[in-house]
Design a protein around this motif. Structure first.
Motif, PDB file in Angstrom:
ATOM      1  N   GLY A   3      23.594  15.557  26.961  1.00  0.00           N
ATOM      2  CA  GLY A   3      22.243  15.341  26.483  1.00  0.00           C
ATOM      3  C   GLY A   3      21.252  15.226  27.614  1.00  0.00           C
ATOM      4  N   SER A   4      20.351  14.247  27.515  1.00  0.00           N
ATOM      5  CA  SER A   4      19.289  14.087  28.498  1.00  0.00           C
ATOM      6  C   SER A   4      18.737  12.672  28.407  1.00  0.00           C
ATOM      7  N   SER A   5      18.229  12.168  29.529  1.00  0.00           N
ATOM      8  CA  SER A   5      17.636  10.834  29.515  1.00  0.00           C
ATOM      9  C   SER A   5      16.331  10.787  28.731  1.00  0.00           C
ATOM     10  N   CYS A   6      15.794  11.947  28.345  1.00  0.00           N
ATOM     11  CA  CYS A   6      14.550  11.957  27.563  1.00  0.00           C
ATOM     12  C   CYS A   6      14.765  11.446  26.138  1.00  0.00           C
ATOM     13  N   ILE A   7      16.001  11.146  25.760  1.00  0.00           N
ATOM     14  CA  ILE A   7      16.276  10.592  24.426  1.00  0.00           C
ATOM     15  C   ILE A   7      15.699   9.188  24.268  1.00  0.00           C
ATOM     16  N   TYR A   8      15.398   8.527  25.388  1.00  0.00           N
ATOM     17  CA  TYR A   8      14.968   7.133  25.308  1.00  0.00           C
ATOM     18  C   TYR A   8      13.456   7.028  25.076  1.00  0.00           C
ATOM     19  N   PRO A   9      13.021   5.928  24.475  1.00  0.00           N
ATOM     20  CA  PRO A   9      11.589   5.756  24.193  1.00  0.00           C
ATOM     21  C   PRO A   9      10.736   5.848  25.451  1.00  0.00           C
ATOM     22  N   TYR A  15      12.647  18.427  21.924  1.00  0.00           N
ATOM     23  CA  TYR A  15      13.891  18.533  22.682  1.00  0.00           C
ATOM     24  C   TYR A  15      14.681  17.234  22.602  1.00  0.00           C
ATOM     25  N   ALA A  16      13.983  16.113  22.734  1.00  0.00           N
ATOM     26  CA  ALA A  16      14.653  14.812  22.672  1.00  0.00           C
ATOM     27  C   ALA A  16      15.284  14.573  21.307  1.00  0.00           C
ATOM     28  N   ILE A  17      14.565  14.943  20.253  1.00  0.00           N
ATOM     29  CA  ILE A  17      15.103  14.757  18.905  1.00  0.00           C
ATOM     30  C   ILE A  17      16.367  15.593  18.709  1.00  0.00           C
ATOM     31  N   ALA A  18      16.359  16.803  19.244  1.00  0.00           N
ATOM     32  CA  ALA A  18      17.560  17.642  19.139  1.00  0.00           C
ATOM     33  C   ALA A  18      18.735  16.994  19.864  1.00  0.00           C
ATOM     34  N   LYS A  19      18.484  16.424  21.034  1.00  0.00           N
ATOM     35  CA  LYS A  19      19.566  15.786  21.781  1.00  0.00           C
ATOM     36  C   LYS A  19      20.054  14.509  21.079  1.00  0.00           C
ATOM     37  N   ILE A  20      19.143  13.774  20.476  1.00  0.00           N
ATOM     38  CA  ILE A  20      19.556  12.599  19.696  1.00  0.00           C
ATOM     39  C   ILE A  20      20.422  13.042  18.521  1.00  0.00           C
TER      40      ILE A  20
END
Length: 324
Positions: free
Chosen positions: A109-115, A139-144
């Protein structure tokens, strides 16, 4: 050990920066049955193709490193593509793995998943506790969703699908495009061209005070294989059924000024370095809490300067790719 080294391992996204590093790592460890497929051979967004591919090959493990990626401009311009393509890739691969009895899979994934305003350093349990950064929210929503797919298939079907969330990555096979690249490849190229052109100064956007964490992609690959090879009990002891992802980083950050000064030194540029404080700085700090990964027996081994030297050498050897 010998049987493990002969397992058939599918690395999805093997031509990207992370996927190619995972292939190198697996080969260095003696894995002899690595399966890859180019985009022309396999469209991961096409479910029938993915299902047929998995049915045709007796796959033991999957590293899911394939993704549509890009910088802020690309994320802002093509949000539908970033959401759709990443959702399709992960859904197709994870479901096909389930259908064909693949018990172990690693989703990257990616660290962009965080708030956007997560407490620093960011812990795994910060997930879904606040609003995301708007510029890369799709992109973050897809990784979540990928994390939750893995957790859901584990919970419902008893699989062992794991997720790792890297910090900012750099290294061989990075994108050095002058407009669409991330900060390290952009600065490496800018300082190199300034040296070649004998420019008197290099201007860096912002004040130079924001702090960022950077991880060499070979360390990311080593961490990924380490996490994949952990026995199920060890992995489960350091995660939770509905919070099963693991941060991957150095646990150390630096200012953008320190980064730029190091890149200036690595590239051999002798002109002046100037910061344009009229340009935006972005988030003051982005650092991952990597205590969970450290407790599982892994920590980063490549220093920032050594990693930048390696990335710069790769750029020098491959810069014809980036002309124009």
């Amino acid at each position: 050990m010998e049987d493990k080294l002969h397992q058939r391992i599918f690395v999805a996204g093997h031509r990207g920066m992370v996927g190619s590093a995972i292939v190198r790592r697996l080969q260095a460890l003696g894995y002899s049955n690595i399966l890859t497929a180019s985009r022309d051979e396999l469209d991961l967004t096409a479910q029938p193709q993915v299902q047929a591919f998995f049915a045709r090959h007796a796959i033991d493990q999957v590293y899911l490193a394939a993704a549509k990626v890009g910088g802020i401009h690309a994320n802002n311009t093509f949000p539908a593509e970033f959401l759709y393509q990443n959702l399709m890739i992960e859904a197709n691969v994870i479901h096909a793995a389930h259908q064909t009895g693949v018990h172990r899979l690693l989703f990257l994934g990616s660290s962009c998943i965080y708030p956007k305003h997560a407490e620093q350093p960011m812990r795994e349990d910060a997930l879904l506790t606040g609003m995301l950064e708007p510029t890369n929210e799709p992109y973050a929503i897809a990784k979540i969703a990928g994390i939750k797919l893995c957790e859901s298939y584990n919970r419902q079907h008893g699989h062992d699908y794991r997720s790792v969330m890297p910090t900012n990555l750099y290294g061989p096979n990075d994108n050095f495009h002058p407009e669409n690249s991330h900060v390290i490849p952009a600065l490496l190229r800018r300082f190199h061209e300034a040296k070649v052109n004998e420019d008197p100064e290099v201007v860096v956007w912002g004040s130079g005070t924001p702090m960022r964490e950077f991880l060499h992609v070979d360390d990311m690959a080593a961490a990924s294989v380490h996490v994949m090879e952990l026995d199920a009990d060890t992995y489960a002891a350091h995660t939770e059924p509905m919070l099963s992802h693991i941060n991957v980083g150095t646990g150390v950050d630096c200012t953008i000024r320190e980064l730029a000064e190091t890149i200036k030194r690595v590239t051999g540029y002798t002109g002046e370095l100037r910061f344009d404080a009229s340009k935006p700085d972005g988030t003051p700090r982005k650092l991952l809490d990597v205590s969970r990964l450290n407790a599982l027996g892994w920590q980063a081994g490549i220093t920032l300067e050594a990693g930048l030297q390696d990335a710069y050498q790769w750029f020098l050897e491959n810069q014809n790719r980036f002309r124009g």
